[in-house]
Write an enzyme that holds these catalytic residues in place. Sequence first.
Site, mmCIF file in Angstrom:
data_model
loop_
_atom_site.group_PDB
_atom_site.id
_atom_site.type_symbol
_atom_site.label_atom_id
_atom_site.label_comp_id
_atom_site.label_asym_id
_atom_site.label_seq_id
_atom_site.Cartn_x
_atom_site.Cartn_y
_atom_site.Cartn_z
ATOM 1 C CE LYS A 76 -12.922 -6.837 2.431
ATOM 2 N NZ LYS A 76 -11.621 -6.303 1.987
ATOM 3 C CG HIS A 97 -1.945 -0.998 1.304
ATOM 4 N ND1 HIS A 97 -2.097 -1.804 2.407
ATOM 5 C CD2 HIS A 97 -2.913 -1.365 0.423
ATOM 6 C CE1 HIS A 97 -3.107 -2.633 2.209
ATOM 7 N NE2 HIS A 97 -3.612 -2.390 1.003
ATOM 8 N NE ARG A 134 -3.024 -7.877 -4.204
ATOM 9 C CZ ARG A 134 -3.838 -8.216 -3.227
ATOM 10 N NH1 ARG A 134 -3.393 -8.284 -2.018
ATOM 11 N NH2 ARG A 134 -5.092 -8.503 -3.456
ATOM 12 C CB SER A 142 -4.580 -6.439 4.604
ATOM 13 O OG SER A 142 -4.157 -5.176 4.177
#
Length: 158
Positions: free
Chosen positions: A42, A18, A90, A128
């Site tokens: 979440k 990040h 990514r 994460s």
Amino acid sequence: MAAIAVYPGSFDPVTNGHLDIIERSANVFDKVIVAVLHNRNKVPLFSVEERVDMLEKSININNVEIDSFNGLLIDYVRKKKAYTIVRGLRAVSDFEYEMQAASINRKLDPGIETFFMMTNNQYSYLSSSIVKEVAKYEADVSTLVPHVVQKALYDKFK
């Protein structure tokens, strides 16, 4: 007109991947707002306040602001008078989701662009979720996250 971009995410927690996107975005835009999303879908490890605090302690770039928001991203971007959303990619697996999100945002407001930035190869595996999993077993995450995040993770899992 200043080029203002919003880099949204849950940042639960912020990783070096990040930070790489934030630093590189700050070189492209006049101002980058890192916006911590309160995602009702979440269950985060860290509160929004904790995530904002970790970001503030991890970033020292003049044209980067840390904030948080609820609701639709497009509404937040409009409120901040930004015209660009920054998203990090990514791998190909990220692209499908990000393309969907960019498409709906474009439908909601054609004046707001999404700027995709490829992550540095050294962080292409990093998320994460992976960081939390590794930290949960007290493994070394010092090369994956800023020191303040490493400490916070170990404190959470004690």
